[in-house]
Motif scaffolding. Structure first.
Motif, mmCIF file in Angstrom:
data_model
loop_
_atom_site.group_PDB
_atom_site.id
_atom_site.type_symbol
_atom_site.label_atom_id
_atom_site.label_comp_id
_atom_site.label_asym_id
_atom_site.label_seq_id
_atom_site.Cartn_x
_atom_site.Cartn_y
_atom_site.Cartn_z
ATOM 1 N N UNK A 36 8.823 52.466 -3.331
ATOM 2 C CA UNK A 36 8.525 51.387 -2.737
ATOM 3 C C UNK A 36 9.028 50.155 -3.379
ATOM 4 N N UNK A 37 9.772 48.962 -2.512
ATOM 5 C CA UNK A 37 10.043 47.992 -3.096
ATOM 6 C C UNK A 37 8.707 47.185 -4.302
ATOM 7 N N UNK A 38 9.707 46.065 -4.793
ATOM 8 C CA UNK A 38 9.049 45.558 -5.765
ATOM 9 C C UNK A 38 8.679 44.495 -5.488
ATOM 10 N N UNK A 39 9.473 44.042 -4.626
ATOM 11 C CA UNK A 39 9.206 42.613 -4.554
ATOM 12 C C UNK A 39 8.066 42.073 -4.019
ATOM 13 N N UNK A 40 7.688 41.026 -3.829
ATOM 14 C CA UNK A 40 6.454 40.436 -2.740
ATOM 15 C C UNK A 40 7.318 39.721 -2.042
ATOM 16 N N UNK A 41 6.932 39.495 -0.374
ATOM 17 C CA UNK A 41 7.296 38.385 0.061
ATOM 18 C C UNK A 41 6.893 37.198 -0.468
ATOM 19 N N UNK A 42 7.531 35.945 -0.766
ATOM 20 C CA UNK A 42 6.763 34.386 -1.230
ATOM 21 C C UNK A 42 6.613 33.548 0.161
ATOM 22 N N UNK A 43 4.908 32.715 0.045
ATOM 23 C CA UNK A 43 5.169 32.167 1.632
ATOM 24 C C UNK A 43 5.180 30.440 -0.129
ATOM 25 N N UNK A 44 5.526 29.645 0.510
ATOM 26 C CA UNK A 44 4.936 28.385 -0.254
ATOM 27 C C UNK A 44 4.660 27.604 0.706
ATOM 28 N N UNK A 45 3.289 26.824 -0.378
ATOM 29 C CA UNK A 45 2.233 26.138 0.667
ATOM 30 C C UNK A 45 3.297 24.745 0.322
ATOM 31 N N UNK A 46 2.849 23.731 0.549
ATOM 32 C CA UNK A 46 3.626 21.899 0.306
ATOM 33 C C UNK A 46 2.127 21.603 0.939
ATOM 34 N N UNK A 47 2.076 20.860 0.085
ATOM 35 C CA UNK A 47 0.012 20.025 0.272
ATOM 36 C C UNK A 47 0.562 18.352 -0.317
ATOM 37 N N UNK A 48 0.818 17.614 1.060
ATOM 38 C CA UNK A 48 1.350 16.376 0.809
ATOM 39 C C UNK A 48 0.520 15.020 -0.398
ATOM 40 N N UNK A 49 0.664 15.041 -1.053
ATOM 41 C CA UNK A 49 -0.166 13.712 -1.823
ATOM 42 C C UNK A 49 -0.467 12.473 -0.671
ATOM 43 N N UNK A 50 -0.142 11.544 -0.082
ATOM 44 C CA UNK A 50 -0.466 11.433 0.451
ATOM 45 C C UNK A 50 -2.018 11.056 2.013
ATOM 46 N N UNK A 51 -1.847 12.502 2.591
ATOM 47 C CA UNK A 51 -2.411 12.970 3.196
ATOM 48 C C UNK A 51 -2.842 13.850 3.240
ATOM 49 N N UNK A 52 -2.728 14.518 1.823
ATOM 50 C CA UNK A 52 -3.348 15.662 1.917
ATOM 51 C C UNK A 52 -3.217 16.984 2.550
ATOM 52 N N UNK A 53 -2.333 16.816 3.402
ATOM 53 C CA UNK A 53 -2.646 18.357 4.291
ATOM 54 C C UNK A 53 -1.451 19.153 3.471
ATOM 55 N N UNK A 54 -1.590 20.259 4.339
ATOM 56 C CA UNK A 54 -0.523 21.113 4.260
ATOM 57 C C UNK A 54 0.564 22.101 4.447
ATOM 58 N N UNK A 55 1.412 22.276 4.718
ATOM 59 C CA UNK A 55 2.559 22.954 5.565
ATOM 60 C C UNK A 55 2.953 24.307 4.698
ATOM 61 N N UNK A 56 2.734 25.356 5.644
ATOM 62 C CA UNK A 56 3.533 26.533 4.762
ATOM 63 C C UNK A 56 5.523 26.176 5.416
ATOM 64 N N UNK A 57 5.681 27.065 4.119
ATOM 65 C CA UNK A 57 7.384 26.698 4.504
ATOM 66 C C UNK A 57 7.723 27.906 5.371
ATOM 67 N N UNK A 58 9.216 27.268 6.241
ATOM 68 C CA UNK A 58 9.449 27.953 6.885
ATOM 69 C C UNK A 58 10.677 29.288 7.127
ATOM 70 N N UNK A 59 10.286 29.267 5.805
ATOM 71 C CA UNK A 59 11.795 30.842 5.303
ATOM 72 C C UNK A 59 11.187 31.290 3.912
#
Ligand SMILES: [Zn+2]
Length: 106
Positions: free
Chosen positions: A73-96
């Protein structure tokens, strides 16, 4: 893999580059609320798959040899990063999303 705790990036809500907090998005399994997620049997049945005769792709039984071969089985996992803006507080996900065994914040 060592990741930065925060970075400067484009915020599509503020429409400019802002300081953003980086965090990991945890993958959750199928639950009662999201039972029709991709790969779910209920979803396949609703789409007309997963019933009938014979080995219908993944829904049938697999030969013993391929089950035996599937031990690595694969030992690695897919990692999705979440970026939270410090000004508006909204978050976006990494596109890659990328694969990594372990992700640590420095
Ligand atoms: Zn923002």
């Amino acid at each position: 893999m060592i990741l930065p705790k925060q970075k400067n990036g484009y915020c599509r809500h503020c429409k400019k580059h802002t300081e953003q907090k980086v965090s990991l998005l945890k993958s959750r399994g199928r639950s009662a609320t999201h039972s029709l997620s991709h790969g779910g049997k209920n979803r396949a049945l609703k789409r007309g798959r997963g019933r009938g005769f014979g080995n219908l792709g993944k829904w049938g039984s697999k030969p013993a040899i391929s089950k035996f071969k599937r031990t690595g089985a694969k030992v690695s996992k897919k990692i999705v990063l979440k970026f939270t803006c410090k000004i508006c507080g909204k978050s976006m996900l990494s596109s890659h999303p990328f694969r990594s065994k372990r992700a640590v914040f420095e």
